[in-house]
Scaffold this active site. Structure first.
Site, PDB file in Angstrom:
ATOM      1  N   SER A  39      29.339 -61.222  11.702  1.00 29.22           N
ATOM      2  CA  SER A  39      28.271 -61.543  12.649  1.00 29.22           C
ATOM      3  C   SER A  39      27.110 -60.587  12.446  1.00 29.22           C
ATOM      4  CB  SER A  39      28.806 -61.416  14.081  1.00 29.22           C
ATOM      5  OG  SER A  39      27.730 -61.519  14.995  1.00 29.22           O
ATOM      6  N   ALA A  40      25.896 -61.150  12.278  1.00 26.88           N
ATOM      7  CA  ALA A  40      24.730 -60.340  11.890  1.00 26.88           C
ATOM      8  C   ALA A  40      24.374 -59.251  12.898  1.00 26.88           C
ATOM      9  CB  ALA A  40      23.524 -61.259  11.672  1.00 26.88           C
ATOM     10  N   GLN A  90      33.672 -56.194  13.000  1.00 27.86           N
ATOM     11  CA  GLN A  90      33.427 -54.766  13.248  1.00 27.86           C
ATOM     12  C   GLN A  90      33.505 -53.933  11.972  1.00 27.86           C
ATOM     13  OE1 GLN A  90      32.336 -53.210  15.828  1.00 27.86           O
ATOM     14  NE2 GLN A  90      32.505 -54.844  17.332  1.00 27.86           N
ATOM     15  N   CYS A  93      33.108 -58.687  26.821  1.00 23.08           N
ATOM     16  CA  CYS A  93      33.674 -59.870  27.471  1.00 23.08           C
ATOM     17  C   CYS A  93      34.680 -59.446  28.539  1.00 23.08           C
ATOM     18  CB  CYS A  93      34.383 -60.764  26.466  1.00 23.08           C
ATOM     19  SG  CYS A  93      33.684 -60.734  24.832  1.00 23.08           S
TER      20      CYS A  93
END
Ligand SMILES: *Cc1c(COP(=O)(O)O)cnc(C)c1O
Length: 402
Positions: free
Chosen positions: A201-202, A181, A328
């Protein structure tokens, strides 16, 4: 008005420049980067080396061979944690983390607990902070890994990573941070932070989904998570996802290049939204810090007497995208583990909404949300038995004294 997308902590739109950067690897340069005996493969190999170099530069790594591409942020987190655990199990079996990590980290730690490892889940304060002193006090002779996120995806807390890395280094314990983040929302330089491993994370910075990266400082011994071929210097089998990697590298390059102006804009939009909601709606609680230690794009507020899911449904009818927790966690009936860890009572944790702005969020969009949200909360409270009891004086407000 077009869809108002304020869920950038869940994922971001893929930018046109990223698509352009990926296209050659979906068309002309389709070779296998490991097939270096002919030019089709060599082109892929050369491209991969350049992309690795670019990513290393973007995060301030000393060398490009410290960059390992993965298929997601979750994979990078799992690899960091299980890989260190298995490589160092003869030295010790103790791991330190916090109660507010992403499920990728918590899930990997819980798996290790079932397999003979011991995990300390550090408490956080009411704004979600851990202190370097807490970390130091938890270190034991058998501690092999500390993993603490750079910034929290639900409530935006930015942890004192540099100071924690210093503590880890003094005690010769490996330190990993989930910076998924943080990228694009604050400066990230692995050498300045002094971390041993870092995940990203891309798709959280306008890159494609299904590609991530783990930075592993040279000299850190780690076991493989994925066995098989010799890719990624023998540490992670699988033919490289060159198009995805190109997208990750481009997204990162742009995020770093525009960081200052993006941060300034997002902070302005965030504050307008956050202050606007807190002013316009009663019986609310801001979750996470309200100072410089909050991610520049995150707003998380609990609205008493209403359910988060009902708010989301009505926001959706108004074509506004937000989240009632981490993607999630929503869908389960348990309140978010992060809100529980910062001590938000069950009763109001269920009525929490996270808005996360982006670099393209406009004043008009925020105005629109500030018009809709008070109406939505008013209508839902008008239907709420809890609110009725509260108005009749039969129920105390949890937010009253905040
Ligand atoms: C999104 C996210 C992840 C997971 O990344 P994926 O690429 O979606 O697997 C991990 N950690 C944090 C903090 C995240 O926000």
């Amino acid at each position: 008005m077009k869809t108002v997308y304020l869920d950038n902590n869940a994922t971001t739109s893929i930018s046109p420049e990223v698509v352009d950067a990926m296209m050659p690897y979906l068309t002309d340069i389709w070779g296998n980067a490991s097939s270096v005996f002919y030019s089709v493969g060599q082109k892929a190999e050369t491209a991969l080396a350049e992309l690795r170099e670019s990513v290393a530069k973007s995060i301030g790594a000393a060398r490009s061979n410290e960059i390992y591409f993965t298929a997601s942020g979750c994979e990078a987190d799992n690899w960091a944690i299980k890989g260190i655990a298995f490589a160092h199990k003869r030295k010790g079996n103790h791991i330190i983390t916090t109660k507010i990590e992403h499920h990728a980290v918590l899930g990997a730690c819980e798996f290790l607990e079932k397999n003979g490892f011991e995990v300390t889940y550090l408490d956080v304060d009411k704004d979600g902070f851990v202190t370097p002193e807490q970390v130091e006090a938890a270190i034991k002779d058998n501690t092999i890994l500390i993993t603490i996120m750079t910034a929290n995806n639900e409530i935006g807390t930015i942890e004192p990573i540099k100071e924690i890395a210093e503590v880890a280094k003094n005690h010769k314990v490996i330190f990993h941070t989930d910076a998924v983040q943080a990228i694009g929302h604050m400066p990230i330089n692995v050498q300045e932070l002094g971390v041993d491993m870092l995940s990203l994370s891309a798709h959280k910075f306008h890159g494609p989904k299904g590609v991530g990266m783990l930075y592993i400082r040279n000299g850190v011994r780690i076991e493989n998570l994925i066995h098989g071929g010799g890719q990624e210097r023998g540490k992670r089998a699988a033919t490289e996802n060159l198009a995805g990697i190109a997208g990750l590298a481009k997204g990162l390059e742009i995020a770093v290049k525009n960081l200052d102006s993006n941060m300034a804009h997002m902070k302005k939009m965030r504050d307008k939204l956050m202050n606007g909601l807190l002013e316009r709606i009663d019986y609310v609680k801001l979750n996470g810090p309200d100072d410089e230690r909050r991610l520049c794009n995150n707003v998380n507020i609990s609205y008493e007497f209403v359910e988060g899911e009902s708010i989301l449904m009505r926001l959706n009818m108004a074509d506004i995208c937000a989240s009632s927790g981490s993607a999630c966690a929503s869908g389960s009936l348990d309140p978010s583990h992060v809100l529980m860890a910062i001590g938000v009572p069950h009763e109001i944790a269920h009525g929490s909404i996270r808005f996360s702005v982006g670099e393209d969020t406009t004043d008009e969009e925020i105005d629109y949300v500030l018009e809709k949200m008070p109406q939505i909360i008013d209508r839902l409270r008008a239907m709420s038995p809890m609110y009725e009891e509260f108005e009749e004086g039969k129920l105390e407000s949890f937010t009253k004294n905040l």
